[in-house]
Write a protein that holds these residues in place. Structure first.
Motif, PDB file in Angstrom:
ATOM      1  N   LEU A 164      67.524  38.954  73.039  1.00 49.49           N
ATOM      2  CA  LEU A 164      68.237  38.314  74.133  1.00 49.49           C
ATOM      3  C   LEU A 164      69.680  37.984  73.744  1.00 49.49           C
ATOM      4  O   LEU A 164      70.630  38.471  74.365  1.00 49.49           O
ATOM      5  CB  LEU A 164      67.501  37.052  74.590  1.00 49.49           C
ATOM      6  CG  LEU A 164      66.094  37.263  75.167  1.00 49.49           C
ATOM      7  CD1 LEU A 164      65.485  35.942  75.594  1.00 49.49           C
ATOM      8  CD2 LEU A 164      66.116  38.245  76.336  1.00 49.49           C
ATOM      9  N   TYR A 165      69.845  37.176  72.704  1.00 50.64           N
ATOM     10  CA  TYR A 165      71.205  36.746  72.339  1.00 50.64           C
ATOM     11  C   TYR A 165      72.067  37.918  71.874  1.00 50.64           C
ATOM     12  O   TYR A 165      73.171  38.139  72.395  1.00 50.64           O
ATOM     13  CB  TYR A 165      71.133  35.678  71.243  1.00 50.64           C
ATOM     14  CG  TYR A 165      72.478  35.057  70.937  1.00 50.64           C
ATOM     15  CD1 TYR A 165      72.983  34.018  71.718  1.00 50.64           C
ATOM     16  CD2 TYR A 165      73.252  35.523  69.873  1.00 50.64           C
ATOM     17  CE1 TYR A 165      74.222  33.450  71.446  1.00 50.64           C
ATOM     18  CE2 TYR A 165      74.487  34.959  69.589  1.00 50.64           C
ATOM     19  CZ  TYR A 165      74.968  33.926  70.378  1.00 50.64           C
ATOM     20  OH  TYR A 165      76.196  33.380  70.113  1.00 50.64           O
TER      21      TYR A 165
ATOM     22  N   ASP B 183      76.211  31.724  62.774  1.00 45.23           N
ATOM     23  CA  ASP B 183      75.796  31.743  64.179  1.00 45.23           C
ATOM     24  C   ASP B 183      74.342  32.178  64.321  1.00 45.23           C
ATOM     25  O   ASP B 183      73.605  31.684  65.193  1.00 45.23           O
ATOM     26  CB  ASP B 183      76.701  32.677  64.982  1.00 45.23           C
ATOM     27  CG  ASP B 183      78.087  32.109  65.200  1.00 45.23           C
ATOM     28  OD1 ASP B 183      78.239  30.876  65.085  1.00 45.23           O
ATOM     29  OD2 ASP B 183      79.021  32.889  65.471  1.00 45.23           O
ATOM     30  N   THR B 184      73.924  33.116  63.477  1.00 42.05           N
ATOM     31  CA  THR B 184      72.531  33.580  63.516  1.00 42.05           C
ATOM     32  C   THR B 184      71.568  32.437  63.244  1.00 42.05           C
ATOM     33  O   THR B 184      70.581  32.241  63.975  1.00 42.05           O
ATOM     34  CB  THR B 184      72.313  34.702  62.484  1.00 42.05           C
ATOM     35  OG1 THR B 184      73.153  35.805  62.800  1.00 42.05           O
ATOM     36  CG2 THR B 184      70.864  35.164  62.491  1.00 42.05           C
ATOM     37  N   MET B 185      71.820  31.664  62.198  1.00 41.18           N
ATOM     38  CA  MET B 185      70.952  30.544  61.868  1.00 41.18           C
ATOM     39  C   MET B 185      71.002  29.471  62.953  1.00 41.18           C
ATOM     40  O   MET B 185      69.987  28.835  63.262  1.00 41.18           O
ATOM     41  CB  MET B 185      71.345  29.941  60.522  1.00 41.18           C
ATOM     42  CG  MET B 185      71.032  30.830  59.328  1.00 41.18           C
ATOM     43  SD  MET B 185      69.277  31.292  59.221  1.00 41.18           S
ATOM     44  CE  MET B 185      68.496  29.702  58.998  1.00 41.18           C
TER      45      MET B 185
ATOM     46  N   VAL C 223      74.460  38.513  74.793  1.00 41.45           N
ATOM     47  CA  VAL C 223      75.527  37.526  74.592  1.00 41.45           C
ATOM     48  C   VAL C 223      76.552  38.019  73.580  1.00 41.45           C
ATOM     49  O   VAL C 223      77.737  38.164  73.889  1.00 41.45           O
ATOM     50  CB  VAL C 223      74.945  36.162  74.152  1.00 41.45           C
ATOM     51  CG1 VAL C 223      76.072  35.143  73.943  1.00 41.45           C
ATOM     52  CG2 VAL C 223      73.959  35.650  75.194  1.00 41.45           C
ATOM     53  N   GLN C 224      76.107  38.279  72.356  1.00 42.87           N
ATOM     54  CA  GLN C 224      77.039  38.671  71.299  1.00 42.87           C
ATOM     55  C   GLN C 224      76.297  39.531  70.292  1.00 42.87           C
ATOM     56  O   GLN C 224      75.454  39.043  69.544  1.00 42.87           O
ATOM     57  CB  GLN C 224      77.634  37.428  70.628  1.00 42.87           C
ATOM     58  CG  GLN C 224      78.727  37.728  69.621  1.00 42.87           C
ATOM     59  CD  GLN C 224      79.335  36.464  69.058  1.00 42.87           C
ATOM     60  OE1 GLN C 224      79.107  35.364  69.550  1.00 42.87           O
ATOM     61  NE2 GLN C 224      80.133  36.610  68.007  1.00 42.87           N
TER      62      GLN C 224
END
Length: 543
Positions: free
Chosen positions: A405-406, A418-420, A410-411
């Motif tokens: 999803l993200y 950002d992953t964590m 999104v990105q």
């Protein structure tokens, strides 16, 4: 309502004898804190996103296998399966008998496919075959399934602890949801796997101890216990007729086959475990270990249900507190304007069937018939098993939210930081929503029935979509999307039509709830194959 309040309070005091002693409560609290602490200990080994999701792919197959087994052996098994056998028979055991077939298919086809793909997500390949809609559809169905699973497990452990301690069920659900979210948030997939493995071993030992105590708890021992259960048809697998409107052997076998293929083949919780093993061979061994362990152990839990029936048949006076407690709860849930009198509660208690009290019987036995300390240890194991099952859902759900999803919408390129952040926020979010789902289940009759209904509906025929992608020579988007839409419509009709009074009886779904996933999968798969024969090849997904 003063009279009702006083009556309920008095009956509550009468039920004190079925509650845990102080030493058992102490064991419960210490054990639970130890498990949470053990899970949090892995925080130093899950500082990176790869470690959080895959544990570096370094875990031994036996640990992963015990974790797979522990996912099946949740608190729902410990409480729901004996409750089901106590209230009816061994029909639900047919579900377990379908597991080896599903494990063989998964070991031969699914595990090598996922290990070779190198993808963490179980649904990434669906976009390559059918487009982004297929991937998103599968992910949403998976997330709904895991939220329902989390809710069912939290509800199950609250049901058991409420019967033993008198603690408010809503409070138990909220505290359990909070604790499991914390250590999953800190420990990642490695904490999930090792805590699952530990709890699975403890629950197996506990189940065997309970069974032997039950067998020799009746006046004439083992043979009397088995004889009473046999005379009351407890060992029956159910009807062998081809009637699809009730839970026959064939209905349960079909349901178990499709659900277990879905579990082993397309469930992110299992696919992610395959990737944590230190080799493809270890992943296969892990799958077989988890599958083959569950079949005999689930039989032990069904035997516990039958033995409980025999025990309370020979000690009928011990059932009174259970019937009173259930009658109390049912009258309170009805929330009528009339005063709840002792006579009303007694009348309600006399009307209860074995199925109505099934989920309460094992907790009652543990608290009243086991030596001090042992009861607390077993209840603590059930409590921790619930957390060890929920943590799987939280970690795998956070993984697909990040990957499918993200990063998809999104990105795509994200930093480690950002992953964590996304993984942790997703873990917290799924934990909160699953806790709310558990609160919504308060008042259902059977844990096992509630979970199976939720799982069958939310699976959404994703298995049909996956099989279509593997069997069709040139998978195409348009025929696949058409077949999936038809499958979703059929699933919606099968689920909702029996509940809507506005729909004429002739137009309602006559089939048993467990057939929802079977029909949904077959509609998508078979109609999809037929549409591929008619649709032009120019729209192949790989073009």
């Amino acid at each position: 309502h003063d009279e009702a309040t006083e009556t309920l309070a008095n009956l509550g005091r009468r039920s004190d004898s079925i509650q845990l002693q102080h030493v058992d409560l102490a064991v419960l609290i210490v054990y639970t804190l130890a498990v949470v602490g053990f899970g949090c200990w892995f925080v130093r080994r899950s500082a990176t996103s790869e470690a959080f999701m895959l544990a570096g792919g370094r875990l031994p197959g036996w640990a992963v296998g015990l974790s797979i087994f522990g996912t099946y052996l949740s608190s729902n098994t410990f409480l729901g399966v004996p409750g089901k056998a106590y209230g009816s028979n061994f029909n639900a055991f047919v579900f377990s008998l379908s597991i080896p077939l599903a494990a063989w298919v998964a070991s031969r086809y699914f595990v090598p496919f996922y290990r070779d793909s190198g993808e963490i997500s179980a649904y990434h390949h669906l976009e390559k075959q059918f487009g982004p809609w297929a991937r998103t559809y599968a992910v949403l169905c998976y997330l709904l399934t895991q939220i329902g699973r989390t809710g069912a497990i939290l509800f199950g452990v609250a049901l058991g602890l409420n019967a033993l301690t008198g603690w408010d069920m809503s409070t138990i659900i909220i505290v359990t949801g909070l604790l499991v979210t914390i250590y999953t948030l800190l420990g990642g997939i490695e904490a999930v796997i090792w805590t699952d493995a530990m709890q699975a071993c403890i629950l197996m030992v506990g189940a065997i101890i309970i069974l032997f105590r039950l067998w020799w708890g009746v006046p004439e021992g083992l043979f009397q216990s088995l004889s009473i259960a046999r005379q009351n048809d407890k060992f029956s697998l159910g009807s062998w007729s081809w009637d699809g409107t009730s839970s026959t052997v064939w209905v349960m076998l079909a349901y178990g086959t499709f659900i277990n293929l879905s579990n082993f083949g397309i469930d992110q919780s299992f696919v992610q475990r395959y990737q944590t093993a230190n080799s493809a061979q270890a992943a296969r061994r892990a799958l077989w270990l988890g599958a083959l362990l569950y079949v005999p152990v689930s039989l032990v839990f069904f035997m516990i249900g039958a033995a409980l029936f025999s025990f309370y048949k020979t000690h009928p006076d011990l059932l009174d507190p259970i019937h009173t407690q259930v009658a109390q709860s049912k009258l309170a849930a009805e929330a009528t304007t009339e005063a709840v009198t002792a006579q009303a509660i007694q009348l309600k208690a006399e009307q209860l069937t074995a199925a109505d009290v099934g989920d309460k019987v094992l907790p009652h036995y543990i608290s009243t018939q086991l030596p001090p300390g042992w009861a607390g240890l077993l209840i603590a194991a059930i409590f921790a098993a619930a957390m060890s099952s929920v943590d799987t859902s939280l970690n795998s759900s956070a993984t697909v939210i990040l990957k499918d999803l993200y990063q998809r919408y999104v990105q795509e390129q994200v930093t480690e930081r950002d992953t964590m952040r996304v993984l942790r926020l997703a873990t917290i979010g799924v934990g909160m929503v699953g806790t709310v789902a558990a609160l919504a289940l308060l008042g259902v009759r059977s844990i096992l029935d509630a979970w199976w209904a939720i799982q069958g509906v939310f699976a959404g025929g994703v298995l049909g979509l996956f099989l279509l992608g593997r069997v069709a020579k040139h998978p195409r988007r348009a025929p696949t999307a058409t077949a999936t839409c038809l499958g979703v419509i059929i699933i919606g009709w099968m689920t909702l039509s029996p509940q809507l009074d506005a729909i004429p009886a002739s137009l309602r779904n006559p089939l048993h709830t467990n057939l929802t996933i079977v029909v949904g999968t077959l509609v998508i798969f078979l109609i999809g194959l037929q549409l591929h024969r008619w649709w032009p090849d120019s729209r192949a997904a790989h073009d």
